[in-house]
Design a protein around this motif. Structure first.
Motif, PDB file in Angstrom:
ATOM      1  N   PRO A  14     -15.168  17.651 -12.831  1.00 31.23           N
ATOM      2  CA  PRO A  14     -14.572  17.076 -11.619  1.00 31.23           C
ATOM      3  C   PRO A  14     -13.384  16.194 -11.954  1.00 31.23           C
ATOM      4  CG  PRO A  14     -16.952  16.944 -11.521  1.00 31.23           C
ATOM      5  CD  PRO A  14     -16.617  17.423 -12.905  1.00 31.23           C
ATOM      6  N   GLY A  15     -12.336  16.348 -11.152  1.00 33.09           N
ATOM      7  CA  GLY A  15     -11.112  15.601 -11.402  1.00 33.09           C
ATOM      8  C   GLY A  15     -10.137  16.316 -12.305  1.00 33.09           C
ATOM      9  N   GLY A  16     -10.564  17.407 -12.910  1.00 32.63           N
ATOM     10  CA  GLY A  16      -9.713  18.152 -13.824  1.00 32.63           C
ATOM     11  C   GLY A  16      -8.761  19.094 -13.116  1.00 32.63           C
ATOM     12  N   SER A  17      -8.059  19.877 -13.920  1.00 33.32           N
ATOM     13  CA  SER A  17      -7.042  20.790 -13.393  1.00 33.32           C
ATOM     14  C   SER A  17      -7.195  22.187 -13.988  1.00 33.32           C
ATOM     15  CB  SER A  17      -5.637  20.267 -13.732  1.00 33.32           C
ATOM     16  OG  SER A  17      -5.392  19.019 -13.144  1.00 33.32           O
ATOM     17  N   LEU A  18      -6.707  23.151 -13.242  1.00 35.96           N
ATOM     18  CA  LEU A  18      -6.634  24.537 -13.697  1.00 35.96           C
ATOM     19  C   LEU A  18      -5.371  25.163 -13.123  1.00 35.96           C
ATOM     20  CD1 LEU A  18     -10.196  26.125 -13.225  1.00 35.96           C
ATOM     21  CD2 LEU A  18      -8.992  25.788 -15.401  1.00 35.96           C
ATOM     22  N   ARG A  19      -4.908  26.207 -13.789  1.00 35.15           N
ATOM     23  CA  ARG A  19      -3.778  26.969 -13.269  1.00 35.15           C
ATOM     24  C   ARG A  19      -4.183  28.443 -13.235  1.00 35.15           C
ATOM     25  NH1 ARG A  19       1.849  26.627 -12.587  1.00 35.15           N
ATOM     26  NH2 ARG A  19       3.066  28.442 -13.255  1.00 35.15           N
ATOM     27  N   LEU A  20      -4.241  28.997 -12.045  1.00 34.64           N
ATOM     28  CA  LEU A  20      -4.573  30.404 -11.878  1.00 34.64           C
ATOM     29  C   LEU A  20      -3.286  31.213 -11.773  1.00 34.64           C
ATOM     30  CD1 LEU A  20      -7.440  30.204  -9.230  1.00 34.64           C
ATOM     31  CD2 LEU A  20      -7.571  29.933 -11.707  1.00 34.64           C
ATOM     32  N   SER A  21      -3.321  32.399 -12.322  1.00 36.97           N
ATOM     33  CA  SER A  21      -2.162  33.280 -12.254  1.00 36.97           C
ATOM     34  C   SER A  21      -2.576  34.649 -11.737  1.00 36.97           C
ATOM     35  CB  SER A  21      -1.517  33.432 -13.633  1.00 36.97           C
ATOM     36  OG  SER A  21      -1.012  32.197 -14.087  1.00 36.97           O
ATOM     37  N   CYS A  22      -1.630  35.292 -11.088  1.00 34.97           N
ATOM     38  CA  CYS A  22      -1.853  36.647 -10.577  1.00 34.97           C
ATOM     39  C   CYS A  22      -0.575  37.443 -10.808  1.00 34.97           C
ATOM     40  CB  CYS A  22      -2.176  36.602  -9.091  1.00 34.97           C
ATOM     41  SG  CYS A  22      -2.260  38.207  -8.278  1.00 34.97           S
ATOM     42  N   ALA A  23      -0.709  38.588 -11.416  1.00 34.92           N
ATOM     43  CA  ALA A  23       0.443  39.443 -11.676  1.00 34.92           C
ATOM     44  C   ALA A  23       0.219  40.824 -11.077  1.00 34.92           C
ATOM     45  CB  ALA A  23       0.690  39.561 -13.180  1.00 34.92           C
ATOM     46  N   ALA A  24       1.245  41.337 -10.433  1.00 32.47           N
ATOM     47  CA  ALA A  24       1.181  42.694  -9.886  1.00 32.47           C
ATOM     48  C   ALA A  24       1.739  43.671 -10.903  1.00 32.47           C
ATOM     49  CB  ALA A  24       1.974  42.773  -8.592  1.00 32.47           C
ATOM     50  N   THR A  25       1.027  44.740 -11.125  1.00 33.64           N
ATOM     51  CA  THR A  25       1.479  45.760 -12.074  1.00 33.64           C
ATOM     52  C   THR A  25       1.734  47.063 -11.338  1.00 33.64           C
ATOM     53  OG1 THR A  25      -0.757  46.501 -12.570  1.00 33.64           O
ATOM     54  CG2 THR A  25       0.106  44.696 -13.883  1.00 33.64           C
ATOM     55  N   GLY A  26       2.646  47.841 -11.854  1.00 30.02           N
ATOM     56  CA  GLY A  26       2.987  49.102 -11.224  1.00 30.02           C
ATOM     57  C   GLY A  26       4.451  49.121 -10.850  1.00 30.02           C
ATOM     58  N   SER A  27       4.844  50.114 -10.077  1.00 28.69           N
ATOM     59  CA  SER A  27       6.246  50.223  -9.681  1.00 28.69           C
ATOM     60  C   SER A  27       6.346  50.911  -8.323  1.00 28.69           C
ATOM     61  CB  SER A  27       7.034  51.018 -10.727  1.00 28.69           C
ATOM     62  OG  SER A  27       6.511  52.342 -10.834  1.00 28.69           O
ATOM     63  N   GLY A  28       7.518  50.826  -7.718  1.00 29.42           N
ATOM     64  CA  GLY A  28       7.756  51.518  -6.453  1.00 29.42           C
ATOM     65  C   GLY A  28       7.226  50.805  -5.237  1.00 29.42           C
ATOM     66  N   TYR A  29       7.257  49.483  -5.260  1.00 27.64           N
ATOM     67  CA  TYR A  29       6.717  48.733  -4.131  1.00 27.64           C
ATOM     68  C   TYR A  29       7.499  47.437  -3.944  1.00 27.64           C
ATOM     69  CZ  TYR A  29       4.664  45.973  -7.844  1.00 27.64           C
ATOM     70  OH  TYR A  29       4.502  45.187  -8.964  1.00 27.64           O
ATOM     71  N   ASN A  30       7.330  46.842  -2.779  1.00 23.78           N
ATOM     72  CA  ASN A  30       7.814  45.493  -2.504  1.00 23.78           C
ATOM     73  C   ASN A  30       6.622  44.643  -2.065  1.00 23.78           C
ATOM     74  OD1 ASN A  30      10.669  45.943  -2.902  1.00 23.78           O
ATOM     75  ND2 ASN A  30      10.648  47.068  -0.974  1.00 23.78           N
ATOM     76  N   ILE A  31       6.584  43.429  -2.549  1.00 23.00           N
ATOM     77  CA  ILE A  31       5.505  42.520  -2.174  1.00 23.00           C
ATOM     78  C   ILE A  31       5.999  41.588  -1.080  1.00 23.00           C
ATOM     79  CG2 ILE A  31       3.907  40.759  -2.939  1.00 23.00           C
ATOM     80  CD1 ILE A  31       4.052  41.886  -5.723  1.00 23.00           C
ATOM     81  N   ASN A  32       5.257  41.486  -0.034  1.00 25.21           N
ATOM     82  CA  ASN A  32       5.596  40.582   1.060  1.00 25.21           C
ATOM     83  C   ASN A  32       4.864  39.261   0.855  1.00 25.21           C
ATOM     84  OD1 ASN A  32       7.194  42.693   2.171  1.00 25.21           O
ATOM     85  ND2 ASN A  32       5.337  43.585   2.996  1.00 25.21           N
ATOM     86  N   VAL A  33       3.789  39.039   1.570  1.00 31.02           N
ATOM     87  CA  VAL A  33       3.037  37.795   1.424  1.00 31.02           C
ATOM     88  C   VAL A  33       2.027  37.931   0.285  1.00 31.02           C
ATOM     89  CG1 VAL A  33       1.525  36.145   2.571  1.00 31.02           C
ATOM     90  CG2 VAL A  33       3.288  37.340   3.878  1.00 31.02           C
ATOM     91  N   MET A  34       1.908  36.879  -0.502  1.00 33.02           N
ATOM     92  CA  MET A  34       0.855  36.786  -1.520  1.00 33.02           C
ATOM     93  C   MET A  34       0.012  35.562  -1.206  1.00 33.02           C
ATOM     94  SD  MET A  34       2.744  37.746  -5.112  1.00 33.02           S
ATOM     95  CE  MET A  34       1.221  38.260  -5.927  1.00 33.02           C
ATOM     96  N   GLY A  35      -1.250  35.636  -1.604  1.00 33.66           N
ATOM     97  CA  GLY A  35      -2.110  34.501  -1.311  1.00 33.66           C
ATOM     98  C   GLY A  35      -3.309  34.426  -2.225  1.00 33.66           C
TER      99      GLY A  35
END
Length: 121
Positions: A14-35
């Motif tokens: 409790p009181g600590g920190s974390l950093r989450l990451s998310c990466a999209a893989t592939g091709s031929g697309y556009n990303i709109n909203v991420m969440g």
């Protein structure tokens, strides 16, 4: 095939920190909203924070001032900086993205596999 890959979960005090990451893989697309969504045991999945392709953000009241969402559109990646963690933040955190594929007018919603965040002393 477009996929979302998450990383960065773990056990933190409790009181600590974390950093989450998310990466999209592939091709031929556009990303709109991420969440980021989370689901605690016995509870429904809930929105934590979201960010548009233009950088506009939205976050749940319960995490305002502690969670910060950011995005690197050039790398199709997104991050969630989590500070001042509380036990009630314990959940599986899921990356989410609305995408459009080139030549296809439909919007598709993708989910990552989830990453566990546990806050405990």
């Amino acid at each position: 095939q477009v996929q979302l890959v998450e990383s960065g979960g773990g056990l933190v005090q409790p009181g600590g920190s974390l950093r989450l990451s998310c990466a999209a893989t592939g091709s031929g697309y556009n990303i709109n909203v991420m969440g980021w969504y989370r689901q605690a045991p016995g509870k429904q999945r809930e929105l934590v924070a979201s960010i548009t392709s233009g950088g506009a953000t939205n976050s749940a009241t319960s995490v305002k001032g502690r969670f910060s969402i950011s995005r690197d559109t050039a790398k199709d990646s997104m991050h969630l900086q989590i500070d001042k963690l509380k036990s009630e933040d314990t959940a599986i955190y899921y990356c989410n993205a609305d995408i459009t594929k080139w030549g296809d007018p439909r919007t598709y919603t993708l989910w990552g596999q989830g990453t566990q965040v546990t806050v405990s002393s």
